[in-house]
Design a protein around this motif. Structure first.
Motif, PDB file in Angstrom:
ATOM      1  N   ARG A   1      78.380  -2.528 -41.981  1.00 36.26           N
ATOM      2  CA  ARG A   1      77.110  -2.091 -41.395  1.00 36.26           C
ATOM      3  C   ARG A   1      75.756  -2.801 -41.757  1.00 36.26           C
ATOM      4  NH1 ARG A   1      77.062   4.500 -42.070  1.00 36.26           N
ATOM      5  NH2 ARG A   1      78.799   4.232 -40.602  1.00 36.26           N
ATOM      6  N   ILE A   2      75.056  -3.242 -40.814  1.00 34.86           N
ATOM      7  CA  ILE A   2      73.886  -4.286 -41.222  1.00 34.86           C
ATOM      8  C   ILE A   2      72.703  -3.560 -40.677  1.00 34.86           C
ATOM      9  CG2 ILE A   2      72.827  -6.623 -40.793  1.00 34.86           C
ATOM     10  CD1 ILE A   2      75.673  -7.850 -40.813  1.00 34.86           C
ATOM     11  N   ASP A   3      71.632  -3.407 -41.372  1.00 32.93           N
ATOM     12  CA  ASP A   3      70.476  -2.811 -40.661  1.00 32.93           C
ATOM     13  C   ASP A   3      69.682  -4.031 -40.182  1.00 32.93           C
ATOM     14  OD1 ASP A   3      67.765  -2.117 -40.770  1.00 32.93           O
ATOM     15  OD2 ASP A   3      67.851  -0.635 -42.319  1.00 32.93           O
ATOM     16  N   CYS A   4      69.658  -4.209 -38.967  1.00 33.17           N
ATOM     17  CA  CYS A   4      69.110  -5.224 -38.238  1.00 33.17           C
ATOM     18  C   CYS A   4      67.654  -5.426 -38.744  1.00 33.17           C
ATOM     19  CB  CYS A   4      69.248  -5.267 -36.819  1.00 33.17           C
ATOM     20  SG  CYS A   4      70.809  -5.268 -36.405  1.00 33.17           S
ATOM     21  N   GLY A   5      67.158  -4.331 -38.944  1.00 37.18           N
ATOM     22  CA  GLY A   5      65.385  -4.498 -39.323  1.00 37.18           C
ATOM     23  C   GLY A   5      65.228  -5.038 -40.379  1.00 37.18           C
ATOM     24  N   LYS A   6      66.431  -4.916 -41.672  1.00 36.69           N
ATOM     25  CA  LYS A   6      66.119  -5.605 -42.706  1.00 36.69           C
ATOM     26  C   LYS A   6      66.767  -7.069 -42.660  1.00 36.69           C
ATOM     27  CE  LYS A   6      66.266  -1.616 -45.713  1.00 36.69           C
ATOM     28  NZ  LYS A   6      67.119  -0.754 -46.801  1.00 36.69           N
ATOM     29  N   ALA A   7      67.716  -7.314 -41.798  1.00 37.94           N
ATOM     30  CA  ALA A   7      68.434  -8.589 -41.622  1.00 37.94           C
ATOM     31  C   ALA A   7      67.147  -9.557 -40.980  1.00 37.94           C
ATOM     32  CB  ALA A   7      69.367  -8.395 -40.564  1.00 37.94           C
ATOM     33  N   GLU A   8      66.367  -8.970 -40.065  1.00 39.31           N
ATOM     34  CA  GLU A   8      65.303  -9.762 -39.543  1.00 39.31           C
ATOM     35  C   GLU A   8      63.956  -9.923 -40.200  1.00 39.31           C
ATOM     36  OE1 GLU A   8      65.490  -8.427 -35.424  1.00 39.31           O
ATOM     37  OE2 GLU A   8      67.827  -8.633 -35.306  1.00 39.31           O
ATOM     38  N   HIS A   9      63.846  -9.075 -41.299  1.00 43.86           N
ATOM     39  CA  HIS A   9      62.667  -8.992 -41.886  1.00 43.86           C
ATOM     40  C   HIS A   9      62.251 -10.324 -42.424  1.00 43.86           C
ATOM     41  CE1 HIS A   9      59.020  -7.191 -44.211  1.00 43.86           C
ATOM     42  NE2 HIS A   9      59.708  -7.936 -45.224  1.00 43.86           N
TER      43      HIS A   9
ATOM     44  N   PRO B   1      58.912 -13.457 -28.856  1.00 45.37           N
ATOM     45  CA  PRO B   1      59.494 -12.347 -27.999  1.00 45.37           C
ATOM     46  C   PRO B   1      60.899 -12.857 -27.442  1.00 45.37           C
ATOM     47  CG  PRO B   1      57.320 -12.254 -27.493  1.00 45.37           C
ATOM     48  CD  PRO B   1      57.538 -13.323 -28.479  1.00 45.37           C
ATOM     49  N   ASN B   2      60.852 -14.086 -27.297  1.00 50.08           N
ATOM     50  CA  ASN B   2      62.326 -14.602 -26.668  1.00 50.08           C
ATOM     51  C   ASN B   2      63.306 -14.662 -27.624  1.00 50.08           C
ATOM     52  OD1 ASN B   2      63.994 -16.658 -24.839  1.00 50.08           O
ATOM     53  ND2 ASN B   2      63.558 -18.032 -26.297  1.00 50.08           N
ATOM     54  N   SER B   3      63.129 -15.184 -28.941  1.00 46.64           N
ATOM     55  CA  SER B   3      64.148 -14.961 -29.804  1.00 46.64           C
ATOM     56  C   SER B   3      64.571 -13.623 -30.200  1.00 46.64           C
ATOM     57  CB  SER B   3      63.817 -15.807 -31.099  1.00 46.64           C
ATOM     58  OG  SER B   3      62.367 -15.308 -31.564  1.00 46.64           O
ATOM     59  N   GLN B   4      63.524 -12.712 -30.279  1.00 45.22           N
ATOM     60  CA  GLN B   4      63.894 -11.244 -30.463  1.00 45.22           C
ATOM     61  C   GLN B   4      64.760 -10.790 -29.469  1.00 45.22           C
ATOM     62  OE1 GLN B   4      62.716  -9.205 -33.295  1.00 45.22           O
ATOM     63  NE2 GLN B   4      64.659  -8.490 -32.295  1.00 45.22           N
ATOM     64  N   CYS B   5      64.489 -11.283 -28.114  1.00 47.70           N
ATOM     65  CA  CYS B   5      65.579 -10.785 -27.103  1.00 47.70           C
ATOM     66  C   CYS B   5      66.659 -11.244 -27.197  1.00 47.70           C
ATOM     67  CB  CYS B   5      65.076 -11.176 -25.767  1.00 47.70           C
ATOM     68  SG  CYS B   5      65.943 -10.566 -24.350  1.00 47.70           S
ATOM     69  N   ALA B   6      66.899 -12.557 -27.526  1.00 48.92           N
ATOM     70  CA  ALA B   6      68.277 -13.193 -28.051  1.00 48.92           C
ATOM     71  C   ALA B   6      68.872 -12.654 -29.086  1.00 48.92           C
ATOM     72  CB  ALA B   6      68.058 -14.682 -28.251  1.00 48.92           C
ATOM     73  N   LEU B   7      68.292 -12.151 -30.322  1.00 46.34           N
ATOM     74  CA  LEU B   7      68.752 -11.783 -31.437  1.00 46.34           C
ATOM     75  C   LEU B   7      69.257 -10.384 -31.165  1.00 46.34           C
ATOM     76  CD1 LEU B   7      66.476 -12.497 -34.533  1.00 46.34           C
ATOM     77  CD2 LEU B   7      69.078 -12.868 -34.324  1.00 46.34           C
ATOM     78  N   ASN B   8      68.798  -9.609 -30.212  1.00 44.46           N
ATOM     79  CA  ASN B   8      69.094  -8.204 -29.750  1.00 44.46           C
ATOM     80  C   ASN B   8      70.383  -8.268 -29.089  1.00 44.46           C
ATOM     81  OD1 ASN B   8      66.740  -7.054 -30.921  1.00 44.46           O
ATOM     82  ND2 ASN B   8      65.907  -6.865 -29.222  1.00 44.46           N
TER      83      ASN B   8
ATOM     84  N   GLY C   1      73.158 -16.819 -44.273  1.00 46.70           N
ATOM     85  CA  GLY C   1      71.723 -17.283 -44.495  1.00 46.70           C
ATOM     86  C   GLY C   1      70.954 -18.141 -43.353  1.00 46.70           C
ATOM     87  N   GLU C   2      71.866 -18.248 -42.040  1.00 51.80           N
ATOM     88  CA  GLU C   2      71.409 -19.086 -41.179  1.00 51.80           C
ATOM     89  C   GLU C   2      70.814 -18.337 -39.848  1.00 51.80           C
ATOM     90  OE1 GLU C   2      75.049 -21.197 -39.885  1.00 51.80           O
ATOM     91  OE2 GLU C   2      75.971 -20.514 -41.684  1.00 51.80           O
ATOM     92  N   MET C   3      70.160 -17.331 -40.230  1.00 48.86           N
ATOM     93  CA  MET C   3      69.591 -16.482 -39.030  1.00 48.86           C
ATOM     94  C   MET C   3      68.215 -17.386 -38.473  1.00 48.86           C
ATOM     95  SD  MET C   3      69.149 -12.551 -38.428  1.00 48.86           S
ATOM     96  CE  MET C   3      70.842 -12.135 -38.501  1.00 48.86           C
ATOM     97  N   GLN C   4      67.551 -17.719 -39.517  1.00 48.18           N
ATOM     98  CA  GLN C   4      66.371 -18.386 -39.035  1.00 48.18           C
ATOM     99  C   GLN C   4      66.534 -19.678 -38.485  1.00 48.18           C
ATOM    100  OE1 GLN C   4      62.641 -17.392 -39.756  1.00 48.18           O
ATOM    101  NE2 GLN C   4      62.746 -18.605 -37.767  1.00 48.18           N
TER     102      GLN C   4
END
Length: 62
Positions: free
Chosen positions: A9-17, A23-30, A47-50
Motif C-alpha cells: 500500500r502506497i500513499d500516492c500523496g506522500k509518494a508524490e510530495h 498538470p500533464n505529468s500529474q495526469c500521467a502519474l494518476n 527513487g526514480e519518480m522525478q
C-alpha cells in the motif's frame, strides 16, 4: 495492490510530495498508478519518480 500473496500500500500523496509536477505529468502519474500499479511502485521505491515525471513533461506538446 496484491501480488504473489503480498500486499503493498502506497500513499500516492506522500509518494508524490515534493515532486515538480505539471498538470500533464500529474495526469500521467494518476493513470500510471491506476493502470500500472507495479510500475508506479517500482518508480517510487527505486527513487526514480522525478526522472519519470521529467521525461513525461518533455513529451508534452507546446
Amino acid at each position: 495492490m496484491v501480488e504473489n500473496g503480498y500486499l503493498l500500500r502506497i500513499d500516492c500523496g506522500k509518494a508524490e510530495h515534493g515532486l515538480k509536477i505539471t498538470p500533464n505529468s500529474q495526469c500521467a502519474l494518476n493513470a500510471l498508478a491506476i493502470d500500472e500499479p507495479l510500475e508506479y511502485a517500482r518508480l517510487y521505491l527505486g527513487g526514480e519518480m522525478q526522472a519519470w515525471v521529467d521525461a513525461e513533461d518533455s513529451l508534452e506538446v507546446w
